[in-house]
Design a protein around this motif. Structure first.
Motif, PDB file in Angstrom:
ATOM      1  N   SER A 246       0.834  -1.202   0.000  1.00 31.78           N
ATOM      2  CA  SER A 246       0.000   0.000   0.000  1.00 31.78           C
ATOM      3  C   SER A 246       0.866   1.248   0.000  1.00 31.78           C
ATOM      4  CB  SER A 246      -0.910   0.008   1.222  1.00 31.78           C
ATOM      5  OG  SER A 246      -1.793  -1.059   1.176  1.00 31.78           O
ATOM      6  N   GLN A 247       1.957   1.220   0.776  1.00 33.88           N
ATOM      7  CA  GLN A 247       2.820   2.398   0.824  1.00 33.88           C
ATOM      8  C   GLN A 247       3.429   2.690  -0.540  1.00 33.88           C
ATOM      9  OE1 GLN A 247       5.615   1.604   3.932  1.00 33.88           O
ATOM     10  NE2 GLN A 247       4.098   1.913   5.559  1.00 33.88           N
ATOM     11  N   SER A 248       3.829   1.636  -1.255  1.00 37.41           N
ATOM     12  CA  SER A 248       4.400   1.863  -2.581  1.00 37.41           C
ATOM     13  C   SER A 248       3.355   2.407  -3.546  1.00 37.41           C
ATOM     14  CB  SER A 248       4.978   0.547  -3.122  1.00 37.41           C
ATOM     15  OG  SER A 248       3.950  -0.416  -3.237  1.00 37.41           O
ATOM     16  N   MET A 249       2.109   1.915  -3.432  1.00 33.97           N
ATOM     17  CA  MET A 249       1.059   2.417  -4.310  1.00 33.97           C
ATOM     18  C   MET A 249       0.682   3.848  -3.971  1.00 33.97           C
ATOM     19  SD  MET A 249      -0.896   1.965  -6.856  1.00 33.97           S
ATOM     20  CE  MET A 249      -0.791   0.222  -7.170  1.00 33.97           C
ATOM     21  N   GLU A 250       0.594   4.161  -2.656  1.00 33.69           N
ATOM     22  CA  GLU A 250       0.243   5.515  -2.248  1.00 33.69           C
ATOM     23  C   GLU A 250       1.278   6.524  -2.704  1.00 33.69           C
ATOM     24  OE1 GLU A 250      -0.411   5.516   1.888  1.00 33.69           O
ATOM     25  OE2 GLU A 250      -2.111   4.160   1.785  1.00 33.69           O
ATOM     26  N   SER A 251       2.563   6.099  -2.691  1.00 34.36           N
ATOM     27  CA  SER A 251       3.597   7.012  -3.153  1.00 34.36           C
ATOM     28  C   SER A 251       3.449   7.299  -4.636  1.00 34.36           C
ATOM     29  CB  SER A 251       4.974   6.415  -2.865  1.00 34.36           C
ATOM     30  OG  SER A 251       5.126   5.199  -3.577  1.00 34.36           O
ATOM     31  N   ALA A 252       2.895   6.343  -5.390  1.00 32.94           N
ATOM     32  CA  ALA A 252       2.722   6.541  -6.831  1.00 32.94           C
ATOM     33  C   ALA A 252       1.440   7.308  -7.142  1.00 32.94           C
ATOM     34  CB  ALA A 252       2.706   5.200  -7.551  1.00 32.94           C
ATOM     35  N   LEU A 253       0.374   7.065  -6.417  1.00 31.11           N
ATOM     36  CA  LEU A 253      -0.917   7.664  -6.751  1.00 31.11           C
ATOM     37  C   LEU A 253      -1.430   8.628  -5.700  1.00 31.11           C
ATOM     38  CD1 LEU A 253      -2.774   4.501  -8.087  1.00 31.11           C
ATOM     39  CD2 LEU A 253      -1.798   6.354  -9.425  1.00 31.11           C
ATOM     40  N   GLY A 254      -0.634   8.951  -4.699  1.00 30.30           N
ATOM     41  CA  GLY A 254      -1.154   9.754  -3.602  1.00 30.30           C
ATOM     42  C   GLY A 254      -1.928   8.848  -2.692  1.00 30.30           C
ATOM     43  N   MET A 255      -3.040   9.289  -2.174  1.00 31.91           N
ATOM     44  CA  MET A 255      -3.840   8.452  -1.276  1.00 31.91           C
ATOM     45  C   MET A 255      -4.702   7.487  -2.087  1.00 31.91           C
ATOM     46  SD  MET A 255      -6.042   9.685   1.932  1.00 31.91           S
ATOM     47  CE  MET A 255      -6.456   8.522   3.209  1.00 31.91           C
ATOM     48  N   LEU A 256      -4.687   6.238  -1.719  1.00 29.62           N
ATOM     49  CA  LEU A 256      -5.441   5.235  -2.455  1.00 29.62           C
ATOM     50  C   LEU A 256      -6.942   5.471  -2.269  1.00 29.62           C
ATOM     51  CD1 LEU A 256      -5.145   2.597  -4.082  1.00 29.62           C
ATOM     52  CD2 LEU A 256      -5.421   1.384  -1.917  1.00 29.62           C
ATOM     53  N   PRO A 257      -7.721   5.749  -3.344  1.00 32.52           N
ATOM     54  CA  PRO A 257      -9.156   6.038  -3.202  1.00 32.52           C
ATOM     55  C   PRO A 257      -9.975   4.762  -3.096  1.00 32.52           C
ATOM     56  CG  PRO A 257      -8.496   6.275  -5.475  1.00 32.52           C
ATOM     57  CD  PRO A 257      -7.268   5.849  -4.722  1.00 32.52           C
ATOM     58  N   SER A 258      -9.821   4.051  -1.999  1.00 37.32           N
ATOM     59  CA  SER A 258     -10.450   2.734  -1.901  1.00 37.32           C
ATOM     60  C   SER A 258     -11.975   2.824  -1.888  1.00 37.32           C
ATOM     61  CB  SER A 258      -9.940   2.034  -0.639  1.00 37.32           C
ATOM     62  OG  SER A 258     -10.227   2.810   0.506  1.00 37.32           O
ATOM     63  N   GLU A 259     -12.528   3.668  -0.987  1.00 37.86           N
ATOM     64  CA  GLU A 259     -13.989   3.769  -0.877  1.00 37.86           C
ATOM     65  C   GLU A 259     -14.591   4.393  -2.138  1.00 37.86           C
ATOM     66  OE1 GLU A 259     -15.033   2.360   1.790  1.00 37.86           O
ATOM     67  OE2 GLU A 259     -17.168   2.551   1.356  1.00 37.86           O
ATOM     68  N   GLY A 260     -13.967   5.452  -2.618  1.00 33.36           N
ATOM     69  CA  GLY A 260     -14.456   6.088  -3.840  1.00 33.36           C
ATOM     70  C   GLY A 260     -14.356   5.174  -5.042  1.00 33.36           C
ATOM     71  N   ALA A 261     -13.289   4.363  -5.120  1.00 34.41           N
ATOM     72  CA  ALA A 261     -13.126   3.447  -6.249  1.00 34.41           C
ATOM     73  C   ALA A 261     -14.212   2.380  -6.239  1.00 34.41           C
ATOM     74  CB  ALA A 261     -11.743   2.792  -6.185  1.00 34.41           C
ATOM     75  N   ARG A 262     -14.593   1.939  -5.044  1.00 36.66           N
ATOM     76  CA  ARG A 262     -15.687   0.950  -4.957  1.00 36.66           C
ATOM     77  C   ARG A 262     -16.970   1.525  -5.548  1.00 36.66           C
ATOM     78  NH1 ARG A 262     -13.147  -0.361   0.112  1.00 36.66           N
ATOM     79  NH2 ARG A 262     -12.471  -2.533   0.121  1.00 36.66           N
ATOM     80  N   MET A 263     -17.284   2.762  -5.176  1.00 36.99           N
ATOM     81  CA  MET A 263     -18.509   3.384  -5.670  1.00 36.99           C
ATOM     82  C   MET A 263     -18.399   3.715  -7.159  1.00 36.99           C
ATOM     83  SD  MET A 263     -20.213   3.108  -3.047  1.00 36.99           S
ATOM     84  CE  MET A 263     -19.797   2.671  -1.369  1.00 36.99           C
ATOM     85  N   ALA A 264     -17.204   4.090  -7.604  1.00 35.97           N
ATOM     86  CA  ALA A 264     -17.014   4.378  -9.035  1.00 35.97           C
ATOM     87  C   ALA A 264     -17.230   3.119  -9.872  1.00 35.97           C
ATOM     88  CB  ALA A 264     -15.609   4.929  -9.263  1.00 35.97           C
TER      89      ALA A 264
END
Length: 295
Positions: A246-264
């Protein structure tokens, strides 16, 4: 007094349907709002019907593999359109033939059609048939053939064709119309309400199907939309459970939009198919009652 009772009953019915409509619409609006809300705002402020911090990060994350999403859309649309068309064609032709007294062994054929309702072969024989005998594994046709015929839909269409007056069919024959022309020119146009209703249910089944792809599809190019979105949600769950990843992904994309991505993903999944309801509305009410009453 009677007039007041009628008005009260109508008011109560309208009130009930308004509440039911709101129960369906309000959650949908909330899902759309959450999909456009920033992840930090969701954590601090909770859910709102209007985003306090507007953000399209969830959609950017979902479309980060844009080519795969668009390809999945194309696969799902092809499977839904072709599958629904073939399902309606086969179901209507089979149902029509089972209602015609000229068909030899009609009762025996009807028994074989209805037999799977009582005794189903199960998943293993189906898997062996599709992969070892028909060799359809990892092809787009396996996504279509699984839902090609439904016994329940055959029963509904058969009951509808019974309501067509036999004199109408006989008149067409006297005028020189063959069986195929009578079916396509007379029987099929009269069955628009039942075709629209069954078509809507079949289209939704094809659109929402991800189980078939998980069993028979290996190529990334043949993955339908629902299967791709489910894989995306699994990836988000994995990243959340694995702190290092997760830390490696957050560094690439900022904060991981987990809840928003589910709704999207929910919005992207229901978007196109929900447009079918207004188009088929005029046939839907009549089609639901067809086959429900046997005179």
């Amino acid at each position: 007094m009677l007039l007041r009772k009628l008005h009260f009953s109508k008011l109560a019915i309208h009130l009930i349907f308004i509440i039911l409509s709101l129960a369906c619409i309000v959650p949908l609006l909330l899902v759309v709002s959450i999909s456009f809300t920033g992840e930090k705002s969701l954590m601090l402020d909770g859910y709102h019907f209007w985003p306090k911090e507007f953000s399209a990060a969830a959609y950017k994350y979902v479309f980060s593999g844009a080519s795969s999403i668009l390809n999945a859309y194309a696969v799902t649309i092809f499977v839904t359109v072709v599958g629904t068309f073939l399902h309606l064609l086969i179901t209507s032709m089979l149902s029509y033939s089972l209602t015609r007294p000229e068909v030899t062994y009609r009762k025996a054929l009807t028994f074989f059609v209805y037999l799977p309702v009582l005794f189903n072969g199960g998943l293993v024989p189906q898997y062996i048939l599709l992969t070892r005998i028909l060799h359809l594994k990892d092809t787009i046709w396996v996504l279509i053939i699984v839902y090609l015929v439904s016994t329940v839909n055959v029963l509904i269409m058969k009951n509808f064709f019974r309501t067509i007056p036999n004199s109408l069919i006989e008149s067409a024959r006297i005028d020189g119309s063959g069986e195929i022309r009578t079916f396509f020119k007379i029987a099929l146009p009269l069955s628009k309400p039942s075709l629209a209703t069954i078509g809507l249910f079949v289209a939704i089944a094809y659109w929402n199907d991800w189980m078939t792809a998980s069993l028979y599809i290996e190529s990334p190019k043949l993955r339908p939309l629902q299967y791709l979105l489910q894989s995306l949600m699994n990836n988000i769950g994995y990243l959340q459970s694995n702190a290092q990843a997760s830390q490696s992904m957050e560094s690439a994309l900022g904060m991981l939009p987990s809840e928003g991505a589910r709704m999207a993903t929910c919005v992207l999944a229901i978007g196109p198919i929900i447009l079918l309801y207004p188009l088929l509305q005029k046939y839907f009410e009549k089609g639901l009652t067809i086959g429900a009453v046997k005179e």
